[in-house]
Motif scaffolding. Structure first.
Motif, PDB file in Angstrom:
ATOM      1  N   ARG A  44     -29.718  -1.360  35.768  1.00  0.00           N
ATOM      2  CA  ARG A  44     -28.804  -0.214  35.175  1.00  0.00           C
ATOM      3  C   ARG A  44     -27.377  -0.251  35.858  1.00  0.00           C
ATOM      4  O   ARG A  44     -26.406  -0.214  35.351  1.00  0.00           O
ATOM      5  CB  ARG A  44     -29.149   1.035  34.706  1.00  0.00           C
ATOM      6  N   ILE A  45     -27.808   0.049  37.110  1.00  0.00           N
ATOM      7  CA  ILE A  45     -26.755   0.305  38.260  1.00  0.00           C
ATOM      8  C   ILE A  45     -25.812  -0.883  38.255  1.00  0.00           C
ATOM      9  O   ILE A  45     -24.530  -1.109  38.060  1.00  0.00           O
ATOM     10  CB  ILE A  45     -27.066   0.604  39.619  1.00  0.00           C
ATOM     11  N   ARG A  48     -23.848  -1.696  34.988  1.00  0.00           N
ATOM     12  CA  ARG A  48     -22.641  -0.638  34.690  1.00  0.00           C
ATOM     13  C   ARG A  48     -21.265  -0.960  35.695  1.00  0.00           C
ATOM     14  O   ARG A  48     -20.248  -1.288  35.455  1.00  0.00           O
ATOM     15  CB  ARG A  48     -22.881   0.646  35.151  1.00  0.00           C
ATOM     16  N   LYS A  52     -17.784  -2.489  34.682  1.00  0.00           N
ATOM     17  CA  LYS A  52     -16.341  -1.769  35.208  1.00  0.00           C
ATOM     18  C   LYS A  52     -15.841  -2.975  36.144  1.00  0.00           C
ATOM     19  O   LYS A  52     -14.240  -2.991  35.772  1.00  0.00           O
ATOM     20  CB  LYS A  52     -16.708  -0.713  36.190  1.00  0.00           C
ATOM     21  N   ASN A 145     -28.438   8.094  45.886  1.00  0.00           N
ATOM     22  CA  ASN A 145     -27.301   8.254  44.888  1.00  0.00           C
ATOM     23  C   ASN A 145     -25.955   7.926  45.788  1.00  0.00           C
ATOM     24  O   ASN A 145     -25.073   8.917  45.680  1.00  0.00           O
ATOM     25  CB  ASN A 145     -27.123   9.338  44.287  1.00  0.00           C
ATOM     26  N   CYS A 169     -15.741   9.671  42.813  1.00  0.00           N
ATOM     27  CA  CYS A 169     -15.413   8.146  42.892  1.00  0.00           C
ATOM     28  C   CYS A 169     -15.077   7.383  44.382  1.00  0.00           C
ATOM     29  O   CYS A 169     -14.739   7.906  45.154  1.00  0.00           O
ATOM     30  CB  CYS A 169     -13.927   8.074  42.355  1.00  0.00           C
ATOM     31  N   ILE A 180     -14.843   3.448  40.865  1.00  0.00           N
ATOM     32  CA  ILE A 180     -16.042   3.974  39.982  1.00  0.00           C
ATOM     33  C   ILE A 180     -16.343   5.251  40.189  1.00  0.00           C
ATOM     34  O   ILE A 180     -16.793   5.626  41.541  1.00  0.00           O
ATOM     35  CB  ILE A 180     -17.019   2.815  39.850  1.00  0.00           C
ATOM     36  N   ASP A 181     -16.879   6.302  39.187  1.00  0.00           N
ATOM     37  CA  ASP A 181     -17.388   7.421  39.313  1.00  0.00           C
ATOM     38  C   ASP A 181     -18.824   7.479  39.505  1.00  0.00           C
ATOM     39  O   ASP A 181     -19.604   6.505  38.701  1.00  0.00           O
ATOM     40  CB  ASP A 181     -16.985   8.131  37.962  1.00  0.00           C
ATOM     41  N   GLU A 183     -21.387   9.473  39.257  1.00  0.00           N
ATOM     42  CA  GLU A 183     -22.031  10.237  38.032  1.00  0.00           C
ATOM     43  C   GLU A 183     -22.169   9.173  37.042  1.00  0.00           C
ATOM     44  O   GLU A 183     -23.353   9.016  36.438  1.00  0.00           O
ATOM     45  CB  GLU A 183     -21.273  11.425  37.465  1.00  0.00           C
ATOM     46  N   TYR A 184     -21.097   8.360  36.553  1.00  0.00           N
ATOM     47  CA  TYR A 184     -21.536   7.284  35.567  1.00  0.00           C
ATOM     48  C   TYR A 184     -22.281   6.111  36.281  1.00  0.00           C
ATOM     49  O   TYR A 184     -23.133   5.789  35.552  1.00  0.00           O
ATOM     50  CB  TYR A 184     -20.021   6.636  35.397  1.00  0.00           C
ATOM     51  N   LEU A 185     -22.235   5.788  37.511  1.00  0.00           N
ATOM     52  CA  LEU A 185     -22.871   4.781  38.018  1.00  0.00           C
ATOM     53  C   LEU A 185     -24.383   4.897  38.099  1.00  0.00           C
ATOM     54  O   LEU A 185     -25.307   4.264  37.847  1.00  0.00           O
ATOM     55  CB  LEU A 185     -22.446   4.270  39.503  1.00  0.00           C
ATOM     56  N   CYS A 187     -26.062   7.708  36.500  1.00  0.00           N
ATOM     57  CA  CYS A 187     -26.663   8.416  35.195  1.00  0.00           C
ATOM     58  C   CYS A 187     -27.952   7.627  34.810  1.00  0.00           C
ATOM     59  O   CYS A 187     -28.003   6.616  34.616  1.00  0.00           O
ATOM     60  CB  CYS A 187     -25.519   8.768  34.247  1.00  0.00           C
TER      61      CYS A 187
END
Length: 187
Positions: A44-45, A48, A52, A145, A169, A180-181, A183-185, A187
């Motif tokens: 997933r990471i 994402r 981006k 994280n 970021c 890249i944020d 929290e997005y990376l 989540c």
């Protein structure tokens, strides 16, 4: 990260092993390393970040690739063959592409840590990428994280450009304007 076999292997032997194996195998200093299958979170990471980077690089000269893509590190000042499979690579020099792999030095490499490969990515690959002249090296630690970005300084040594944990970021020095944020990376 485990050794595929204990004995010193020539690069020709490595290529024969690769032809008959479905495993992700890297070749560094005569040793064949087997990468573990990535976890769901790892994938997933990677996905994402790849999306981006791909969107950011749209219409630009550089391209982004995700594993598995063999990178044969090549630097005129260093002897020997090293073949790695980074999680993500940003390649700007198009002359290094062959049908089987990329030969040269990526501009940016990202490795996503797994419990079994931490020392390989944090020590072996960090030094390898620095010595070959990879301009920027991102280490993503999903267990903490954390994203750490190293960039080459004028002395051709890595220095920490950015580091964030959990929130905020993280930015690239090589790809000016890319960030890249977390929290997005994560989540």
């Amino acid at each position: 990260m485990s050794h595929y076999q204990k004995d010193h292997v020539s690069v020709d032997e490595y290529f024969k092993i690769r032809e008959s194996s479905e495993d992700l195998l890297e070749y560094i200093d005569g040793t064949v390393y087997m990468s573990p299958s990535p976890s769901t979170r790892h994938q997933r990471i990677s996905s994402r970040l790849h999306i981006k980077l791909g969107n950011f690089l749209e219409g630009k000269h550089c391209e982004v690739f995700h594993a598995p893509l063999d990178i044969e590190l090549k630097n005129e000042e260093i002897e020997g063959t090293k073949i790695v499979i980074p999680d993500i690579s940003v390649l700007c020099d198009k002359s290094g592409f062959t049908d089987q792999r990329y030969v040269g030095v990526p501009d940016l490499i990202v490795e996503i840590l797994s419990p079994s490969n931490q020392s390989h990515d944090l020590i072996t690959k960090l030094n390898l990428y620095m010595n070959y002249g990879v301009k920027e090296y991102w280490i993503i630690n999903p267990m903490l994280n954390t994203v750490t970005v190293y960039s080459l300084n004028n002395d051709k040594m890595y220095e920490q450009h950015d580091m964030q944990t959990n929130v905020g970021c993280v930015s690239s020095k090589v790809l000016e304007g890319f960030q890249i944020d977390l929290e997005y990376l994560f989540c």
